[in-house]
Design an enzyme around this catalytic site. Structure first.
Site, PDB file in Angstrom:
ATOM      1  N   LYS A   1      53.576  27.628  61.944  1.00 31.06           N
ATOM      2  CA  LYS A   1      54.256  27.948  63.201  1.00 31.06           C
ATOM      3  C   LYS A   1      54.203  29.436  63.489  1.00 31.06           C
ATOM      4  O   LYS A   1      54.230  29.864  64.623  1.00 31.06           O
ATOM      5  CB  LYS A   1      55.737  27.572  63.116  1.00 31.06           C
TER       6      LYS A   1
ATOM      7  N   LYS B   1      55.967  35.664  52.427  1.00 31.03           N
ATOM      8  CA  LYS B   1      56.746  36.003  53.626  1.00 31.03           C
ATOM      9  C   LYS B   1      57.340  37.407  53.554  1.00 31.03           C
ATOM     10  O   LYS B   1      57.496  38.072  54.574  1.00 31.03           O
ATOM     11  CB  LYS B   1      57.841  34.962  53.869  1.00 31.03           C
TER      12      LYS B   1
ATOM     13  N   LYS C   1      46.990  28.039  55.770  1.00 32.10           N
ATOM     14  CA  LYS C   1      47.754  26.875  56.226  1.00 32.10           C
ATOM     15  C   LYS C   1      47.998  26.950  57.741  1.00 32.10           C
ATOM     16  O   LYS C   1      48.271  28.034  58.257  1.00 32.10           O
ATOM     17  CB  LYS C   1      49.091  26.912  55.479  1.00 32.10           C
TER      18      LYS C   1
HETATM   19  N1  AQP Z   1      49.952  23.045  57.451  1.00 27.43           N
HETATM   20  C1  AQP Z   1      50.697  22.071  56.970  1.00 27.43           C
HETATM   21  N2  AQP Z   1      50.112  20.969  56.442  1.00 27.43           N
HETATM   22  C2  AQP Z   1      50.868  19.950  55.953  1.00 27.43           C
HETATM   23  N3  AQP Z   1      52.213  19.956  55.959  1.00 27.43           N
HETATM   24  C3  AQP Z   1      52.829  21.038  56.471  1.00 27.43           C
HETATM   25  N4  AQP Z   1      54.127  21.357  56.633  1.00 27.43           N
HETATM   26  C4  AQP Z   1      54.226  22.568  57.221  1.00 27.43           C
HETATM   27  N5  AQP Z   1      53.013  23.061  57.457  1.00 27.43           N
HETATM   28  C5  AQP Z   1      52.113  22.149  57.006  1.00 27.43           C
HETATM   29  C6  AQP Z   1      55.227  20.487  56.234  1.00 27.43           C
HETATM   30  O1  AQP Z   1      56.114  20.374  57.331  1.00 27.43           O
HETATM   31  C7  AQP Z   1      57.429  20.245  56.831  1.00 27.43           C
HETATM   32  C8  AQP Z   1      58.332  21.163  57.567  1.00 27.43           C
HETATM   33  O2  AQP Z   1      57.939  22.487  57.406  1.00 27.43           O
HETATM   34  P1  AQP Z   1      58.899  23.650  57.890  1.00 27.43           P
HETATM   35  O3  AQP Z   1      58.887  23.773  59.334  1.00 27.43           O
HETATM   36  O4  AQP Z   1      60.246  23.462  57.349  1.00 27.43           O
HETATM   37  O5  AQP Z   1      58.398  24.937  57.186  1.00 27.43           O
HETATM   38  P2  AQP Z   1      57.042  25.475  56.824  1.00 27.43           P
HETATM   39  O6  AQP Z   1      56.449  24.687  55.713  1.00 27.43           O
HETATM   40  O7  AQP Z   1      57.283  26.906  56.527  1.00 27.43           O
HETATM   41  O8  AQP Z   1      56.213  25.288  58.171  1.00 27.43           O
HETATM   42  P3  AQP Z   1      55.332  26.329  58.841  1.00 27.43           P
HETATM   43  O9  AQP Z   1      54.764  25.723  60.042  1.00 27.43           O
HETATM   44  O10 AQP Z   1      54.352  26.905  57.898  1.00 27.43           O
HETATM   45  O11 AQP Z   1      56.339  27.440  59.306  1.00 27.43           O
HETATM   46  P4  AQP Z   1      56.283  28.973  59.063  1.00 27.43           P
HETATM   47  O12 AQP Z   1      55.079  29.470  59.764  1.00 27.43           O
HETATM   48  O13 AQP Z   1      57.555  29.456  59.690  1.00 27.43           O
HETATM   49  O14 AQP Z   1      56.216  29.204  57.595  1.00 27.43           O
HETATM   50  C9  AQP Z   1      57.388  20.500  55.335  1.00 27.43           C
HETATM   51  O15 AQP Z   1      57.455  19.256  54.652  1.00 27.43           O
HETATM   52  C10 AQP Z   1      56.055  21.136  55.127  1.00 27.43           C
HETATM   53  O16 AQP Z   1      55.523  20.818  53.859  1.00 27.43           O
END
Ligand code: AQP
Length: 332
Positions: A197, A111, A194
């Site tokens: 969001k 990040k 992955k």
């Molecule tokens: N691609 C994924 N596959 C499986 N699990 C996922 N999680 C996130 N992306 C995937 C799980 O969702 C939960 C919440 O995640 P989060 O919103 O707190 O943060 P994150 O992991 O950073 O999600 P994003 O979508 O990838 O956000 P950004 O783009 O902002 O970094 C967690 O349990 C995570 O494991």
């Protein structure tokens, strides 16, 4: 006592990865565990957020929890910033976290990118806040997607370091729970990244709020390879897009990947994508409909969060008091 803590950031675009990697599994865990599910808004602000959007995304995640089947009567649902012990414990635990441990965290490296010196301290200490979220409730289990496994291991190390420093067994070492076929849902545009969001392309993910037509279009446009679907699991090596789409199908259907491979063997992608599109819509549409209904009543969603934060404050404040006593901070 077994207690679960987990959370999702209110950063918009809640997607199929969040649902399959996290929320869907939480619903069934409510039967066997005392559960605490948080909307982690303090984590969200480690990246710049628009204040209005942050507030509405917080309510959107709350609605998604309820629409997916999280039961607010049984389970504590609240937003992180309404319980100040998370922030307070972060300071205390940061005094037990060597920099070398934080320097290993791959999420920070990803990040912060190349401009590491411009990255904010909060992004760097994000895993200490995550440890505090879990340890403030002395949670024993944490359901997460694969991507959060490293942070959870760090939470265990921090808990262990605190216990060792004071020769106590105060914190349980929280166990990761990584479930199902879709522990890591990948981007529809690149099977090596992955689903996320923050991906610039909306076509990389299925958002829970996407319309039927958009879901079909995104699946139709999903990257694939020129070969038909394989008949054996080991033939998926080096075929990340095929592995991802089959994984999504098996997770949504609660079927083993091996069984799905046998069912789809030899099909071309265009016919598989039609079947997958129908399945995704049949699972996601009822959730998004319910979410929209909940979002029409924001006062109700705020009431759920308020009640949840009262319960969360009670548990975490009691633990924080014990922690302060162990450290020797004078309680007056
Ligand atoms: N691609 C994924 N596959 C499986 N699990 C996922 N999680 C996130 N992306 C995937 C799980 O969702 C939960 C919440 O995640 P989060 O919103 O707190 O943060 P994150 O992991 O950073 O999600 P994003 O979508 O990838 O956000 P950004 O783009 O902002 O970094 C967690 O349990 C995570 O494991």
């Amino acid at each position: 006592m077994n207690r679960i803590f987990s959370g999702v950031q209110p950063t918009g675009n809640l997607h199929l990865g969040n649902y399959l990697g996290a929320i869907k599994n939480w619903v069934s865990l409510q039967k066997d565990f005392e559960c605490i599910f948080c909307i982690v808004d303090l984590h969200a602000i480690t990246i710049k957020q628009d204040p209005k959007e942050l507030e509405s995304n917080t309510l959107e995640v709350t609605a998604a929890y309820l629409a997916s089947g999280i039961d607010s009567k049984k389970t504590i649902i609240f937003n992180q910033s309404s319980v100040s012990s998370h922030s307070e414990l972060t300071w205390l635990l940061s005094c037990f976290t060597p920099l070398g441990w934080l320097n290993r965290m791959t999420q920070f490296k990803e990040k912060a990118g190349k401009k590491k010196d411009n990255a904010v301290l909060g992004l760097y200490s994000y895993p200490v806040l995550m440890a505090s979220d879990i340890l403030a409730y002395k949670a024993t289990h944490v359901p997460v997607g694969e991507d959060q496994k490293q942070h959870l291991e760090l939470s265990r190390d921090i808990a262990g370091a605190f216990n060792k420093a004071y020769n106590v067994e105060f914190f349980p070492l929280p166990e990761p729970q990584i479930f199902g076929q879709a522990t890591r849902v990948m981007s529809l545009r690149n099977g090596l990244n992955k689903m996320s969001k923050s991906d610039e392309s909306d076509y990389s993910r299925i958002n829970i709020t996407d319309t039927k037509d958009l879901i079909n279009l995104k699946i139709q446009k999903a990257k694939t390879d020129p070969h038909p679907l394989p008949s054996k699991k080991d033939e998926l090596t080096n075929r990340p897009e095929a592995a991802n789409l089959l994984g999504i199908y098996s997770a949504l259907n609660n079927k083993k990947l091996e069984d799905v491979i046998a069912e789809m063997a030899g099909k071309d992608f265009s016919s598989f994508k039609k079947i997958l599109g129908d399945l995704v819509i049949s699972k996601i549409e009822p959730i998004s409909k319910k979410m929209n209904d909940y979002l029409k009543n924001k006062d109700y969603l705020k009431k759920i969060l308020k009640e949840g934060s009262e319960k969360a404050n009670k548990i975490s404040n009691e633990n924080l008091l014990e922690i302060k006593k162990i450290i020797g901070l004078l309680i007056i």
